[in-house]
Design a protein around this motif. Structure first.
Motif, PDB file in Angstrom:
ATOM      1  N   GLN A 208       0.534  -1.635  -0.107  1.00 39.98           N
ATOM      2  CA  GLN A 208      -0.228   0.139   0.340  1.00 39.98           C
ATOM      3  C   GLN A 208       0.720   1.135  -0.203  1.00 39.98           C
ATOM      4  N   ASN A 256      -4.563  -4.875  -5.424  1.00 38.36           N
ATOM      5  CA  ASN A 256      -5.628  -3.281  -5.166  1.00 38.36           C
ATOM      6  C   ASN A 256      -6.520  -2.483  -5.705  1.00 38.36           C
ATOM      7  N   ARG A 287      -7.004   4.055  -7.142  1.00 39.54           N
ATOM      8  CA  ARG A 287      -6.856   1.903  -6.874  1.00 39.54           C
ATOM      9  C   ARG A 287      -6.638   1.385  -8.067  1.00 39.54           C
TER      10      ARG A 287
END
Length: 307
Positions: A208, A256, A287
């Motif tokens: 992330q 993601n 994303r």
């Protein structure tokens, strides 16, 4: 309008000297920055910078943006000219912007609600207190920042960041890789070929934090209204042999996808990073979206550092 040499002689005593007379050394890009408090229009500011064998400052990543804005606060409050100007009235299209020093317009950090149209052309200003960018009429009177190549060794030793990235790339310490966002409408295959020519590949993403770093590197700072979703950024995830794979050969350890993605698997075998929010599908912001064989506005290359 001020005469460039006269204004230069009036202003130089106002700035401190750390990179030769009247400048600050920026080690991350090996350049000198000079900050001028007296306000002038964009064209005159660029002409003054030319007398220093430089240009109005260009900014290409978050690190440089933070440095320039933090240094500027020492000399003036409010806004100052950066070296970006449009070639067309549509300020929302990054391809319509250029830096006066000839470098790629490959990074933006707009304030909410920006960029805003200014007529037939627009110029860029830096809000020093927030490090955000906003457009202005090019005839506006603002302080300004010049940038030019360093020819003087700083008197204080500089810290060497062990990045050794090629020109145009930004090092990310968490992954120890170099990244470059290129703003150019192109296909997935052409984007990948360009990355491979640089000794890397389209970017793979494995956490992330790496994903967010690439969002900051590649975002244009606008809300996309193109429902064709061509305003996203290519990364190196493709669907082949009945599975998703990174083109650089690294394992798929992190995904993601936006809500409802991936979909349309009969034809959407490529992947884009949604670096800027979509007006119609905000759940995809930051994303990923799988896409068909279409062109995108930008792509991110990733390669190993030189050290």
């Amino acid at each position: 309008m001020f005469q460039p040499m006269l204004l230069l002689s009036l202003l130089l005593p106002l700035v401190s000297a750390q990179c030769g007379p009247g400048a600050v050394f920026q080690s991350s890009s090996s350049r000198c920055l000079t900050f001028f408090r007296t306000a002038t229009d964009f064209q005159s500011a660029e002409a003054i910078c030319a007398t220093l064998n430089g240009h109005l400052v260009s900014i290409h990543n978050t690190i440089d943006n933070t440095f320039v804005s933090s240094q500027a606060q020492k000399y003036f409050d409010g806004s100052a000219w950066l070296g970006a100007k449009t070639t067309a009235p549509d300020v929302t299209n990054p391809l319509n912007w250029y830096w006066t020093d000839g470098t790629n317009f490959d990074y933006q950090n707009y304030r909410v609600g920006e960029p805003s149209a200014q007529g037939s052309t627009a110029c860029m200003q830096l809000q020093t207190g927030t490090a955000k960018w906003l457009t202005a009429n090019c005839t506006s009177q603002l302080p300004f920042i010049c940038s030019y190549s360093s020819s003087v060794t700083p008197t204080c030793p500089t810290v060497t960041i062990p990045s050794h990235c090629p020109s145009g790339y930004t090092w990310y310490d968490e992954t120890d890789f170099c990244y470059k966002s290129t703003v150019r409408f192109t296909s997935f295959n052409d984007a990948r070929s360009a990355c491979q020519a640089d000794g890397g590949d389209l970017a793979s993403i494995h956490s992330q934090t790496e994903n967010q770093f690439l969002v900051e590197l590649s975002k244009a700072g606008i809300t996309n209204k193109d429902k064709g979703h061509n305003d996203d950024v290519f990364i190196g995830l493709i669907y082949q042999n009945s599975k998703w794979q990174w083109t650089d050969g690294t394992p798929v350890t992190y995904l993601n996808w936006g809500d409802g993605e991936p979909n349309n698997m009969e034809k959407e075998w490529w992947t884009s990073l949604v670096a800027d929010p979509h007006e119609d599908r905000n759940t995809e912001d930051t994303r990923w979206n799988n896409v068909a064989q279409i062109d995108m506005r930008a792509y991110i290359c990733k390669r190993a550092p030189l050290h």
